[in-house]
Design a protein around this motif. Structure first.
Motif, PDB file in Angstrom:
ATOM      1  N   TYR A 177      -3.274   3.154   3.208  1.00 22.93           N
ATOM      2  CA  TYR A 177      -3.089   2.270   1.851  1.00 22.93           C
ATOM      3  C   TYR A 177      -3.782   2.931   0.036  1.00 22.93           C
ATOM      4  O   TYR A 177      -3.242   3.429  -0.566  1.00 22.93           O
ATOM      5  N   ASP A 233      -2.130  -5.684  -1.222  1.00 20.19           N
ATOM      6  CA  ASP A 233      -1.055  -6.229  -0.959  1.00 20.19           C
ATOM      7  C   ASP A 233      -0.418  -5.902   0.348  1.00 20.19           C
ATOM      8  O   ASP A 233       0.765  -6.134   0.981  1.00 20.19           O
ATOM      9  N   GLU A 234      -0.600  -4.687   0.642  1.00 19.42           N
ATOM     10  CA  GLU A 234      -0.048  -4.056   1.835  1.00 19.42           C
ATOM     11  C   GLU A 234      -0.075  -4.308   2.441  1.00 19.42           C
ATOM     12  O   GLU A 234       0.087  -4.914   3.747  1.00 19.42           O
ATOM     13  N   ALA A 248      -1.568  -7.036   3.171  1.00 21.77           N
ATOM     14  CA  ALA A 248      -0.913  -8.869   3.723  1.00 21.77           C
ATOM     15  C   ALA A 248       0.613  -9.078   3.402  1.00 21.77           C
ATOM     16  O   ALA A 248       1.253  -9.863   4.287  1.00 21.77           O
ATOM     17  N   LYS A 249       1.288  -8.043   3.290  1.00 16.00           N
ATOM     18  CA  LYS A 249       3.070  -7.606   3.424  1.00 16.00           C
ATOM     19  C   LYS A 249       3.194  -7.366   4.927  1.00 16.00           C
ATOM     20  O   LYS A 249       3.781  -7.865   5.718  1.00 16.00           O
ATOM     21  N   GLU A 250       2.085  -6.482   5.347  1.00 19.91           N
ATOM     22  CA  GLU A 250       1.898  -6.075   6.776  1.00 19.91           C
ATOM     23  C   GLU A 250       1.490  -7.116   7.835  1.00 19.91           C
ATOM     24  O   GLU A 250       1.941  -7.273   9.153  1.00 19.91           O
ATOM     25  N   GLU A 291       0.035 -10.155   7.023  1.00 18.35           N
ATOM     26  CA  GLU A 291      -0.647 -11.503   6.444  1.00 18.35           C
ATOM     27  C   GLU A 291      -1.376 -11.884   6.364  1.00 18.35           C
ATOM     28  O   GLU A 291      -2.268 -13.227   6.114  1.00 18.35           O
TER      29      GLU A 291
END
Length: 118
Positions: A13, A57-58, A60-62, A64
């Motif tokens: 990322y 962000d990434e 957290a999305k993938e 949590e």
């Protein structure tokens, strides 16, 4: 997810936002605090923030997972993001040269992140 897998995802990322000289330091035998350092460089403060934002962000999305702690974001010369088993250091190039974490932790096995084609 293992700490190595998390470190690799963080490196990916960071790379997505054109981070330079991404390095993973294996701290497992050297530090009771964390398993990996991910160190990356950026050419300006805007890029430092963009890399930090994308990583946060990434991940957290993938997964949590959010960082336990984040420092330096406002000035963006050196952003530290603590994910527990993985600590991320995003530096302006001149700050990275000055603090030289690679030399400080020279005993740690290191691995340069190489982006793979998918």
């Amino acid at each position: 997810m293992t700490s190595k897998e998390l470190a690799m995802k963080i490196a990916q990322y960071a790379s997505d936002k054109k981070a330079k000289d991404i390095l993973l330091l294996n701290m497992q035998e050297l530090s009771p605090v964390t398993d990996y350092y991910v160190i990356a460089s950026a050419t300006n403060t805007t890029q430092v923030r963009a890399i930090a934002d994308n990583v946060e962000d990434e991940i957290a999305k993938e997964t949590e997972i959010l960082p336990n702690h984040k420092e330096g974001y406002q000035e963006s010369h050196w952003v530290l993001m603590d994910y527990g088993d993985v600590v991320v250091h995003i530096f302006l190039e001149e700050e990275r040269d000055f603090y030289n974490l690679e030399q400080l932790w020279a005993d740690a096995p290191s691995e340069a992140y190489v982006e793979t084609e998918e």
